[in-house]
Write a protein that holds these residues in place. Structure first.
Motif, PDB file in Angstrom:
ATOM      1  N   LYS A  51       0.847  -1.196   0.000  1.00 29.05           N
ATOM      2  CA  LYS A  51       0.000   0.000   0.000  1.00 29.05           C
ATOM      3  C   LYS A  51       0.876   1.237   0.000  1.00 29.05           C
ATOM      4  CE  LYS A  51      -2.424   1.431   3.649  1.00 29.05           C
ATOM      5  NZ  LYS A  51      -3.506   1.548   4.665  1.00 29.05           N
ATOM      6  N   VAL A  52       0.686   2.064  -0.995  1.00 31.36           N
ATOM      7  CA  VAL A  52       1.418   3.322  -1.103  1.00 31.36           C
ATOM      8  C   VAL A  52       0.441   4.456  -0.815  1.00 31.36           C
ATOM      9  CG1 VAL A  52       2.781   4.840  -2.576  1.00 31.36           C
ATOM     10  CG2 VAL A  52       3.016   2.348  -2.787  1.00 31.36           C
ATOM     11  N   VAL A  53       0.817   5.307   0.134  1.00 29.72           N
ATOM     12  CA  VAL A  53       0.003   6.454   0.517  1.00 29.72           C
ATOM     13  C   VAL A  53       0.845   7.720   0.343  1.00 29.72           C
ATOM     14  CG1 VAL A  53      -1.288   7.565   2.381  1.00 29.72           C
ATOM     15  CG2 VAL A  53      -1.273   5.063   2.201  1.00 29.72           C
ATOM     16  N   PHE A  54       0.252   8.753  -0.209  1.00 27.71           N
ATOM     17  CA  PHE A  54       0.951  10.034  -0.279  1.00 27.71           C
ATOM     18  C   PHE A  54      -0.075  11.158  -0.306  1.00 27.71           C
ATOM     19  CE2 PHE A  54       0.357   8.543  -4.602  1.00 27.71           C
ATOM     20  CZ  PHE A  54      -0.046   9.662  -5.320  1.00 27.71           C
ATOM     21  N   TYR A  55       0.369  12.332   0.106  1.00 20.71           N
ATOM     22  CA  TYR A  55      -0.456  13.535   0.065  1.00 20.71           C
ATOM     23  C   TYR A  55       0.039  14.406  -1.082  1.00 20.71           C
ATOM     24  CZ  TYR A  55      -2.596  12.296   4.496  1.00 20.71           C
ATOM     25  OH  TYR A  55      -3.313  11.655   5.478  1.00 20.71           O
ATOM     26  N   VAL A  56      -0.899  14.955  -1.825  1.00 16.57           N
ATOM     27  CA  VAL A  56      -0.536  15.703  -3.025  1.00 16.57           C
ATOM     28  C   VAL A  56      -1.392  16.967  -3.128  1.00 16.57           C
ATOM     29  CG1 VAL A  56      -2.166  14.432  -4.498  1.00 16.57           C
ATOM     30  CG2 VAL A  56      -0.130  15.484  -5.519  1.00 16.57           C
ATOM     31  N   ARG A  57      -0.803  17.977  -3.739  1.00 14.66           N
ATOM     32  CA  ARG A  57      -1.513  19.228  -4.015  1.00 14.66           C
ATOM     33  C   ARG A  57      -0.978  19.801  -5.322  1.00 14.66           C
ATOM     34  NH1 ARG A  57      -0.736  24.802  -2.854  1.00 14.66           N
ATOM     35  NH2 ARG A  57       1.236  24.394  -1.776  1.00 14.66           N
ATOM     36  N   SER A  58      -1.866  20.441  -6.103  1.00 15.93           N
ATOM     37  CA  SER A  58      -1.425  21.061  -7.354  1.00 15.93           C
ATOM     38  C   SER A  58      -2.440  22.105  -7.801  1.00 15.93           C
ATOM     39  CB  SER A  58      -1.250  20.010  -8.456  1.00 15.93           C
ATOM     40  OG  SER A  58      -0.802  20.610  -9.653  1.00 15.93           O
ATOM     41  N   THR A  59      -1.996  23.017  -8.610  1.00 12.47           N
ATOM     42  CA  THR A  59      -2.900  24.028  -9.173  1.00 12.47           C
ATOM     43  C   THR A  59      -3.493  23.561 -10.490  1.00 12.47           C
ATOM     44  OG1 THR A  59      -1.008  25.098 -10.238  1.00 12.47           O
ATOM     45  CG2 THR A  59      -1.656  25.925  -8.069  1.00 12.47           C
ATOM     46  N   GLU A  60      -3.018  22.406 -10.969  1.00  9.19           N
ATOM     47  CA  GLU A  60      -3.496  21.872 -12.244  1.00  9.19           C
ATOM     48  C   GLU A  60      -3.819  20.394 -12.086  1.00  9.19           C
ATOM     49  OE1 GLU A  60      -1.034  23.127 -15.638  1.00  9.19           O
ATOM     50  OE2 GLU A  60       0.154  24.259 -14.175  1.00  9.19           O
ATOM     51  N   ALA A  61      -4.407  19.823 -13.110  1.00 13.42           N
ATOM     52  CA  ALA A  61      -4.668  18.382 -13.112  1.00 13.42           C
ATOM     53  C   ALA A  61      -3.335  17.635 -13.052  1.00 13.42           C
ATOM     54  CB  ALA A  61      -5.449  17.994 -14.364  1.00 13.42           C
ATOM     55  N   ILE A  62      -3.369  16.446 -12.452  1.00 11.01           N
ATOM     56  CA  ILE A  62      -2.137  15.663 -12.314  1.00 11.01           C
ATOM     57  C   ILE A  62      -2.298  14.290 -12.949  1.00 11.01           C
ATOM     58  CG2 ILE A  62      -1.465  16.838 -10.182  1.00 11.01           C
ATOM     59  CD1 ILE A  62      -2.348  14.238  -8.696  1.00 11.01           C
ATOM     60  N   ASP A  63      -1.197  13.758 -13.383  1.00 15.20           N
ATOM     61  CA  ASP A  63      -1.115  12.378 -13.888  1.00 15.20           C
ATOM     62  C   ASP A  63       0.227  11.830 -13.399  1.00 15.20           C
ATOM     63  OD1 ASP A  63      -1.032   9.981 -15.170  1.00 15.20           O
ATOM     64  OD2 ASP A  63      -1.400  10.775 -17.188  1.00 15.20           O
ATOM     65  N   VAL A  64       0.194  11.177 -12.247  1.00 11.84           N
ATOM     66  CA  VAL A  64       1.420  10.733 -11.582  1.00 11.84           C
ATOM     67  C   VAL A  64       1.514   9.215 -11.629  1.00 11.84           C
ATOM     68  CG1 VAL A  64       2.689  10.658  -9.396  1.00 11.84           C
ATOM     69  CG2 VAL A  64       1.434  12.732 -10.047  1.00 11.84           C
TER      70      VAL A  64
END
Length: 754
Positions: free
Chosen positions: A236-249
């Protein structure tokens, strides 16, 4: 001295040993007087037509496997050519063979002897405390972070570089050069206690003039010297993310050179979904195995992305509690009756600002600030915190022993007049463990998934602080406050009370010893003359260290075994004992030796670990009175206990003996106080820990080179003669036949005769 060159292997068959050697410039007597071989040897010399070509054949019909092993490993080297006439060599052979038989026969006749008299009657001996043998866990050698705690990501919150920005993000690294990506840190995290977050500005795109390289750009984390990713297992991979645009990670596990992708998935979100900090969770199932993997977060989409609190955990931890299974099992296998935690010097810190503080280590893992352990010089995210230590003890069915800071570090101290906030911190910690779920801190424990209190009965006020300026004054403040609030809790002092009374109240006192093998073995009588009144001893840290120990030698283990027999004998005054340190990640040896050695995917126990298995039935057993008769040249210590198997209810007499000397010892054992025929001839066993060389160690390549070997004990009886090999630790488990079984058999015999 000139040596022999080994031309053929040693062959052991039908109980005998045939040893062939090619002779070249040889001292025959050196070969013929080799120690450890048995009498009745025959020898012959085959001469080649042209000297120097001689082949010596020695046949030893009664060579033990151990001595055959020793003969195999003789240091034989080619040193030139024979310069003696053939007749001289034949004469040497004749004389040497005569001396050989005399010498070897003398060795057997000269075996040292000892007698052990055991009183196994019900009135004999004393009960051994249920808590006698346990474990001491300290965050040292990456024992927890990158060890028992299964978290794969190192520095998951980007806090290890400090609160000032820009900061070091090590061991995180960048994928892509500065024309494609710029990585920095800022203080924009949504978590108040750890404000640092990672800012990733991607300059390239999937198309256009500045196209991202294949696979994208981003960041990766190698974990603790490589992540162990195994085929078929889920993570299980957990992370917190924020961006001003759409993301594709892209979230993936890859090999360290990025050539092998073990598991991968894409996280796609619109700008509105990630305009504020958002928690993302993905499940990765590995399609291959790589023990040196890394976690990657990559993208080929231009824009700015912030990451924080990135975690990767295998799903198959022990009971889902976060403990690495194979390391947990190593602990469970020695059946510890207590767990002392979390230190050690880790509790003190070089400076108080870096000491372990329990309040900062509980609650949601994302909100724990982590800290730099300045004694052992590495960062911990404190995923393995106070709650997890309590859970570990419960999972091991062991009693937790909490060691807390008493306002003293290695370099600074809180004055007694100012120590009350530290006292309150300790009281709050006890409430967290034991308080009702309606209490302030008990409610937090319940919210973490454990509504029932933990069984916290012991606390230690500080670690190795006795004699420091403010210790006694601070100690008394803690002692009085804890006893008022929790009168049943047993309090452990740092001061040694084994040779003189303490000048302050305590239920137990700490005793630490790190010394040479000879010193520790001689300390088997350390507590013989300790007062039986007053507080009990807690030998919370012991080990052989220095050149005798290496990174875990047989020599060290034998000395420790002798010492533990002494503690067992004095268990009316010694309440608890634990080895230190417990774990070491082989990539970060801050201390040698240690009980358990591991890396990302392997683990083995040192000889000191295996010694502890000999004592795993001792806690709660009955120590039997025994008398050992020996002369001063015999380096043997021995003891006997009665213990009952929890698996089948059978009762055993366990006799343990350490032969610390270089000669075999014939031990005559006499067990008194038993009914006739009370020792069963079948089901009794013998277990031996020894090796060919005294400084032998285990390793990843040979994990059980020095490990106990158990065999059936033939002719087990109340009166028996056994051989203790040189430099060995041996235990004999004599199976006692129950009275009810004997009555039943007698009744059957009577019925059949009628």
């Amino acid at each position: 001295m000139d040596r022999l060159r080994q031309e053929s292997v040693v062959d052991v068959s039908k109980g005998g040993l045939e040893l062939e050697r090619k002779l070249k410039q040889v001292d025959l007597l050196e070969l013929l007087l080799l120690p450890g071989l048995r009498p009745e040897a025959t020898a012959s010399l085959e001469a080649n037509p042209t000297c120097p070509g001689f082949r010596l054949k020695l046949n030893f019909p009664r060579v033990s496997p151990q001595h055959a092993h020793a003969a195999r490993s003789l240091p034989l080297e080619a040193m030139g050519y024979c310069k003696l006439p053939c007749s001289v060599l034949v004469l040497c052979l004749f004389i040497g063979s005569c001396l050989l038989n005399q010498s070897l026969a003398g060795e057997v006749q000269g075996n040292l002897t000892a007698k052990l008299f055991i009183d196994a009657s019900e009135r004999s001996g004393h009960p051994i405390p249920q808590t006698l043998f346990g474990i001491f866990f300290e965050e040292i050698n990456h024992a927890g972070a990158g060890g028992l705690w299964a978290e794969l990501v190192s520095n998951r919150g980007f806090e290890a570089g400090g609160s000032n920005i820009p900061s070091n993000i090590d061991p995180w690294s960048i994928i892509g050069n500065e024309s494609y990506i710029i990585v920095s840190t800022d203080r924009s995290s949504c978590f108040e206690r750890n404000k640092v977050a990672l800012r990733m500005e991607v300059l390239c795109n999937s198309e256009g003039s500045n196209t991202c390289p294949s696979g994208g750009v981003g960041i990766y984390n190698p974990g603790f010297w490589g992540m162990n990713i195994e085929q078929g297992k889920s993570y299980k991979v957990v992370f917190y993310v924020r961006s001003t645009e759409a993301i594709d990670v892209s979230v993936s596990f890859t090999s360290s050179n990025e050539l092998q992708t073990l598991a991968s998935t894409n996280t796609i979100a619109s700008a509105s979904d990630v305009s504020n900090w958002t928690k993302m969770e993905v499940l990765l199932v590995a399609k291959d195995t790589n023990h040196n993997s890394r976690l990657q977060l990559t993208t080929s989409k231009k824009g700015v992305i912030w990451f924080d609190q990135v975690s990767a955990m295998p799903l198959d931890t022990y009971k889902g509690h976060g403990f690495r299974n194979e390391l947990f099992q190593m602990l469970a296998d020695i059946k510890p009756q207590f767990v002392r935690f979390p230190g050690g010097c880790f509790v003190e810190g070089e400076w108080l600002r870096n000491a372990f503080r329990w309040e900062a280590s509980v609650g949601p893992w994302e909100e724990r600030p982590g800290h730099f352990g300045d004694v052992w010089k590495y960062w911990t995210d404190d995923g393995l915190g106070y709650f997890e230590f309590l859970q570990l003890a419960e999972d091991l069915d062991a009693v937790p022993i909490w060691v807390f800071n008493n306002g003293i570090s290695h370099n600074d101290q809180v004055d007694t007049s100012s120590v009350l906030p530290f006292v309150q911190e300790a009281l709050d910690g006890i409430e967290f463990a034991r308080g009702d779920s309606s209490s302030t801190w008990g409610a937090l424990r319940a919210a973490m998934g454990h509504p029932e209190p933990f069984d916290l009965r012991y606390v230690a006020i500080g670690n190795e602080d006795c004699g420091k300026k403010n210790y006694r004054g601070n100690y008394l403040k803690f002692y009085d406050a804890i006893k008022r609030a929790y009168p049943d809790i047993k309090i452990i002092s740092n001061c040694d009370g084994s040779s003189r009374p303490l000048n302050h109240p305590a239920d137990l006192y700490d005793f630490h010893v790190y010394t040479s093998a000879n010193n520790l073995f001689s300390m088997s009588n350390q507590f013989d003359h300790t007062s039986r009144q007053g507080p009990k001893a807690f030998v919370s840290e012991y080990a052989v260290t220095g050149k005798d120990a290496g990174t875990g030698s047989l020599l060290a283990a034998l000395a420790e075994a002798g010492f533990l027999i002494g503690l067992e004998k004095n268990s009316d005054v010694v309440q608890m004992a634990s080895y230190a340190p417990l774990f070491v990640n082989s990539n970060d040896r801050r201390w040698n030796p240690d009980a358990i050695v591991f890396n990302s995917f392997q683990v083995y126990g040192t000889p000191s670990y295996w010694v502890q298995q000999f004592f795993r039935e001792s806690s709660g057993a009955t120590f039997l009175n025994a008398t050992l008769q020996k002369d001063s040249s015999t380096s043997v210590v021995a003891s006997a206990i009665t213990w009952k198997s929890s698996e089948d209810g059978q009762t055993f007499i366990r006799i343990k003996a350490v032969n610390f000397g270089s000669n075999s010892v014939n031990l005559q054992i006499s067990v008194g106080g038993l009914d006739p025929n009370s020792v069963k001839l079948s089901g009794s066993t013998k277990t031996v820990l020894t090796s060919a060389k005294l400084m032998d160690e285990n390793s990843f390549k040979e994990p059980t080179k020095v490990a106990p070997i158990q065999t059936l004990l033939e002719e087990a009886d109340k009166e028996m003669s056994v051989l203790l090999l040189p430099h060995s630790f041996t235990s004999f488990d004599l199976l006692k036949e129950s009275a009810s079984l004997r009555i039943t058999e007698d009744d059957l015999s009577l019925k059949s005769s009628i």
